[in-house]
Design an enzyme around this catalytic site. Structure first.
Site, PDB file in Angstrom:
ATOM      1  N   SER A 197      13.558 -42.508 -10.048  1.00 47.49           N
ATOM      2  CA  SER A 197      12.376 -41.703  -9.757  1.00 47.49           C
ATOM      3  C   SER A 197      12.330 -41.513  -8.251  1.00 47.49           C
ATOM      4  CB  SER A 197      11.106 -42.404 -10.247  1.00 47.49           C
ATOM      5  OG  SER A 197       9.976 -41.597  -9.999  1.00 47.49           O
ATOM      6  N   CYS A 225       8.130 -38.711  -8.371  1.00 50.34           N
ATOM      7  CA  CYS A 225       6.744 -39.169  -8.485  1.00 50.34           C
ATOM      8  C   CYS A 225       5.981 -39.080  -7.175  1.00 50.34           C
ATOM      9  CB  CYS A 225       6.696 -40.597  -9.024  1.00 50.34           C
ATOM     10  SG  CYS A 225       7.547 -41.810  -7.987  1.00 50.34           S
ATOM     11  N   MET A 264      -5.785  -7.129   8.807  1.00 47.65           N
ATOM     12  CA  MET A 264      -5.205  -6.312   9.879  1.00 47.65           C
ATOM     13  C   MET A 264      -6.100  -5.100  10.134  1.00 47.65           C
ATOM     14  SD  MET A 264      -1.144  -6.689   9.094  1.00 47.65           S
ATOM     15  CE  MET A 264      -1.300  -6.510   7.325  1.00 47.65           C
ATOM     16  N   TYR A 278      11.820 -34.813 -15.338  1.00 52.11           N
ATOM     17  CA  TYR A 278      10.361 -34.742 -15.299  1.00 52.11           C
ATOM     18  C   TYR A 278       9.850 -34.774 -13.866  1.00 52.11           C
ATOM     19  CZ  TYR A 278      10.229 -39.819 -14.413  1.00 52.11           C
ATOM     20  OH  TYR A 278      10.380 -41.061 -13.857  1.00 52.11           O
ATOM     21  N   GLY A 297      -8.355  -7.012   4.685  1.00 48.67           N
ATOM     22  CA  GLY A 297      -9.193  -7.185   5.860  1.00 48.67           C
ATOM     23  C   GLY A 297      -8.558  -7.926   7.013  1.00 48.67           C
ATOM     24  N   LYS A 341       0.835  -1.206   0.000  1.00 51.69           N
ATOM     25  CA  LYS A 341       0.000   0.000   0.000  1.00 51.69           C
ATOM     26  C   LYS A 341       0.867   1.251   0.000  1.00 51.69           C
ATOM     27  CE  LYS A 341      -3.794  -0.150   2.300  1.00 51.69           C
ATOM     28  NZ  LYS A 341      -4.774  -0.254   3.401  1.00 51.69           N
ATOM     29  N   HIS A 393     -16.109  -8.267   2.223  1.00 50.56           N
ATOM     30  CA  HIS A 393     -15.071  -9.180   2.714  1.00 50.56           C
ATOM     31  C   HIS A 393     -15.320 -10.600   2.228  1.00 50.56           C
ATOM     32  CE1 HIS A 393     -13.358 -11.982   5.708  1.00 50.56           C
ATOM     33  NE2 HIS A 393     -12.335 -11.150   5.686  1.00 50.56           N
ATOM     34  N   ARG A 423      -3.713   2.924   8.611  1.00 49.77           N
ATOM     35  CA  ARG A 423      -3.986   1.637   7.976  1.00 49.77           C
ATOM     36  C   ARG A 423      -2.718   0.800   7.895  1.00 49.77           C
ATOM     37  NH1 ARG A 423      -7.158   5.193   4.559  1.00 49.77           N
ATOM     38  NH2 ARG A 423      -9.351   4.530   4.435  1.00 49.77           N
ATOM     39  N   ARG A 444      -3.912  -1.532  -5.957  1.00 50.10           N
ATOM     40  CA  ARG A 444      -3.104  -2.747  -5.837  1.00 50.10           C
ATOM     41  C   ARG A 444      -3.545  -3.695  -6.943  1.00 50.10           C
ATOM     42  NH1 ARG A 444      -5.925  -4.584  -0.136  1.00 50.10           N
ATOM     43  NH2 ARG A 444      -8.043  -4.826  -0.910  1.00 50.10           N
TER      44      ARG A 444
END
Length: 887
Positions: free
Chosen positions: A777, A844, A107, A864, A105, A26, A468, A96, A352
């Site tokens: 693997s 995996c 804090m 992979y 919302g 902010k 909210h 704020r 934001r």
């Protein structure tokens, strides 16, 4: 000297958007907006470093902070021409929070700071509006009393409701100046009763109390919960932003609102938002009043009769649209903007990057790339891989019957059914017991964060599309219907009513967050089709990623799903899952209870054709894509009969006594089966099991290769290896079967043989094992258990305590433990490649579908990852982001 405070205002700022780490999101954006000419009330930002200092030094502040704060206040006074605490022309402030990552919302906020018994009269005289002045004062006392002094806000609300009842009115906007004065007096009496002290009259005392409250709110339970859910480190801290107040509640030429530059639910390129005339920002966000639409388009879509901002104040709306365009062009992302209009003057209080559904995120990213605003790499990086789960949200079956009992706003898409609960604690409790719940509230507050996470969906009777409930539900991927105004909620008796219908706690309802419908009972759902934008984004991801993505699958349904989601092979086919089929479990038990090899082979002959057919189905679906088949892994006791009927059935088959069967079952049970007679150890004791499996793999490969005229190249994986000698033993077993197959069929499929590295000893001996293996693997599920000495089946009892106390950063079964398991994997990769440069490397375990872990796997050079079919899109996108991030 450290700089703890940064100024902004009047078109200049000491910071900019690049300083989010110290100014918070902010604060950095307030500075940036000043720098680019957006009208922002002047103010100051106390850095996140002060927050960390505050907690590191027993809630004390740096010595220089007081002087720096006073100088910054003087700068605000100079710009505004009014003085903090002045008895004639007082400066009022908002305080704020502002963390590096957006935490809407979570804090605390204090508005109208600086009002007291003297300055409220000055505000009334200066504004010429006594009602406005005392409305602002009561708001300040209520907010300060709640946030700083710890008095339940509902106690203040009760005073207001009692006064409205006396005055015979319904809305806050109908309360007179005289009544606000009375309410203010009663508020101060409540503060004296609860704290033993009069309400603070010194503005400086008020300011420091509010600053401390914001810093304290960094460690409140809702903020802690939100950080856990969104992987935000506690060490980041929050900044505090102090700004000159601008008032949206000064009359009918004032308003406040929240807007998005694109639709955060759908991603549509159209402005979206809400505003309230004669209100302050908290009224919109908290859902206390149901707001009006920003645009004519939204108003018509929602069949609203209230004037849109575009209609009621068109000139201000045009100014706002120009700022929308400016901010989106500057930040190159969809913006979430808070604004206030005071006496026809527009002020921007915050911008934001807007929270959005994944559907919206994908659409916005692809369309912004096509608009030339961002590159493909940026578009790929804009979508949270884990959020792709949202795209698989069910929708209601359009052909199903449904009894709609109420309608609200379509606040967050998707459909959900569940039992009604009226508080968050109950939602968490029932969810832990495996029940699906819908959280029903008048409006949610940040304290409901844990209940919202536990629930399948959220229903509120108040609030709008930017309340909210709506914002948090969209971020969590929960279905939400907000502002269903005809629902009357009776929290005391755990029920709600719609007309004559009563719905009690525990009753089942369905909500459709895409249409805003509330439906009685459970309604069937269907899975959605993936959009063209999703397909395009995935194509871009495939162009950039280096890691291949396979799936863990062994049933035709899972295999088909994996292919549909873009899997490039099967990285783990668990053969034991096939053994549990009702048609074959009896033959498996017969094999286990056989006393001789001959008897076991006889039982295995029954299983062989079934096992062979399993592989034929998989090979036909996968065609030439690689398929890694793990030979039998779990301990034999998992296949044993438990129920009396099962024991009798097996006894009849074997011609044995049930007592003997029960006794033999007890003999086969193990104290610690995870480390017992399982995996390749079964193959040493009962080699005929693995011989049957290997033969079925080879024969099915030959058969499918011939029928489809393609080359099937199976990959045979030996589980739970601990040494080179053990691997050689099984490699010889496989090669012997291969020779027999070649003699019988005159041909042999090309095949690979490798191992699942899932024990620390195997990882530590990777060099010697790799000299004989075609692939590794990494089975990170068991490797995590055996490295940390933690059972994943039991760790839920204590692991949260380790995370809460910062002993562990996260659950090591969700994201890989970099300093333990990660080191073993990384070293095994290096050692394996030194010994055999051609060894293929994959993973995996469940970590194969976790974005943070995938980033690690990319960096250490795996070939992979393999994950569950529904995680394949997540892995594809995460793999692309890993390469873009680490280029």
């Amino acid at each position: 000297m450290n700089k703890w405070v940064y100024n902004f205002g009047a078109g200049t700022a000491e910071g900019d958007a690049s300083q989010k780490n110290i100014l918070g999101g902010k604060g950095a954006n307030l500075a940036e907006m000043n720098n680019i000419g957006v009208p922002v009330p002047p103010g100051l930002t106390i850095t996140t470093e002060v927050c960390n200092y505050y907690y590191d030094n027993h809630q004390e502040y740096p010595k220089e902070l007081n002087d720096q704060l006073n100088l910054a206040l003087q700068n605000i006074e100079k710009i505004t021409g009014v003085k903090f605490g002045d008895s004639k022309s007082p400066l009022l402030l908002s305080v704020r929070s502002g963390a590096r990552a957006s935490m809407p919302g979570m804090m605390d906020t204090v508005l109208n700071l600086g009002l007291n018994d003297i300055t409220v009269e000055a505000l009334a005289n200066k504004s010429g509006d006594e009602r406005f002045a005392f409305d602002s004062y009561r708001r300040f006392i209520q907010m300060y009393g709640d946030v700083v002094l710890g008095i339940d806000s509902l106690e203040f609300e009760e005073i207001i409701e009692n006064q409205k009842e006396i005055d015979n009115i319904i809305l806050d906007t109908e309360v007179s100046a005289h009544s606000w004065k009375l309410i203010t007096t009663k508020f101060k009496a409540l503060v004296k009763e609860k704290t033993g002290n009069i309400f603070p009259q010194n503005p400086i005392e008020q300011l420091w109390g509010s600053i401390s409250a914001v810093f304290n709110s960094w460690m409140n339970q809702r903020a802690i919960t939100y950080r856990k859910l969104n992987d935000i480190p506690q060490s980041w801290g929050t900044a505090v932003n102090v700004q000159a107040m601008v008032f949206g509640n000064m009359g009918d030429d004032c308003c406040t609102g929240v807007a998005f530059t694109r639709n955060p639910s759908t991603g549509e390129n159209s402005y979206y938002g809400e505003y309230l005339i004669n209100a302050q920002g908290e009224d919109v966000v908290a859902g206390i009043r149901t707001p009006q639409n920003l645009t004519i388009k939204e108003k018509e879509e929602q069949n609203s009769e209230s004037l849109s901002m575009e209609e009621s104040i068109p000139q201000i709306y045009k100014e706002l649209v120009n700022i929308f365009k400016k901010l989106e062009a500057h930040y190159l992302d969809m913006q979430d903007i808070e604004f206030t209009v005071q006496k026809n003057k527009l002020w921007i209080l915050q911008t934001r990057s807007g929270k959005r559904t994944t559907t919206a995120a994908v659409k916005i990213a692809v369309e912004m790339q096509k608009e030339g605003l961002i590159s493909k790499q940026v578009a790929i990086s804009r979508v949270d891989p884990l959020g792709l789960d949202q795209l698989l949200h069910p929708t209601l079956d359009p052909h199903a019957d449904k009894e709609i009992i109420s309608r609200g706003l379509p606040a967050s898409p998707g459909a959900a059914s569940g039992r009604v609960v009226f508080n968050s604690e109950k939602a968490v409790e029932m969810s832990k017991n495996g029940e699906e719940v819908i959280l029903v509230r008048m409006e949610t507050s940040p304290e409901d964060i844990h209940g919202m996470h536990a629930a399948r969906g959220i229903l509120t009777s108040r609030g709008g599309m930017t309340s909210h409930a709506a914002v948090v539900a969209r971020g969590m991927g929960r279905a939400c219907v907000a502002g269903a105004g005809d629902i009357l909620i009776d929290h005391e008796n755990n029920k709600f009513s719609v007309g004559d219908m009563v719905v009690n706690s525990g009753d089942i309802i369905t909500i459709d967050g895409s249409l805003g419908e509330v439906i009685k009972g459970e309604v069937p759902t269907i899975m959605p089709e993936l959009s063209k934008n999703f397909s395009e984004l995935m194509q871009w991801a495939d162009q950039y990623r280096k890691l291949n993505v396979r799936a863990n699958a062994e049933t035709p349904i899972d295999v088909k799903t994996a292919i549909e989601f873009g899997a490039e092979g099967i990285g783990l086919c668990r053969t034991e899952h096939m053994f549990f089929d009702n048609e074959r479990i009896l033959a498996v038990r017969e094999m286990i209870f056989s006393d001789t090899m001959e008897e076991r082979r006889k039982a295995l002959e029954k299983i062989f054709p079934m096992q062979k057919n399993d592989f034929i189905e998989i090979f036909k679906l996968m065609k030439q894509l690689p398929v890694t088949i793990r030979l039998l892994d779990p301990p034999l006791h998992e296949f044993l009969p438990k129920e009396k009927e099962e024991l009798e059935e097996l006894a009849d088959l074997l011609g044995s006594d049930i007592t003997h069967i029960r006794s033999r079952s007890l003999q086969l049970e193990e104290q610690n089966p995870m480390l017992g007679h399982r995996g390749c150890r079964l193959g040493v004791t009962f080699p005929e099991i693995y011989e049957m499996q290997v033969r079925s793999i080879f024969e099915s490969s030959i058969e499918v290769s011939k029928s489809l005229n393609i080359e099937i190249k199976p990959e045979i994986m030996i589980p739970l290896i601990i040494s080179e000698k053990e691997f050689i033993y099984f490699k010889n077993l496989v090669e012997n079967i291969a020779k027999n197959i070649e003699q019988e069929y005159g041909e042999l499929p090309k095949y690979l043989i490798g191992t699942m590295v899932e024990l620390p000893r195997a990882a530590l001996n990777a060099d010697s094992i790799a000299s004989h293996a075609d692939f590794f693997s990494f089975g990170t599920n068991d490797l995590t258990q055996t490295t940390l000495g933690i059972s994943r089946d039991d760790c839920s009892k204590f692991l949260p305590d380790y995370i809460d106390n910062n002993i562990l950063d996260n659950d090591p079964f969700i994201s890989i433990d970099l300093n333990g398991v990660g080191k073993l994997v990384s070293n095994a990769v290096k050692d394996g490649l030194k010994s055999n440069k051609n060894v293929k490397l994959g993973i995996c375990g469940e970590h194969g579908g976790d974005p943070k872990s995938i980033d690690f796997f990319h960096n250490i050079g795996l070939d992979y990852v393999s994950c569950s079919p529904y995680r394949v899109p997540i892995a594809r996108l995460a793999a692309a982001q890993a390469r873009i991030k680490n280029k």
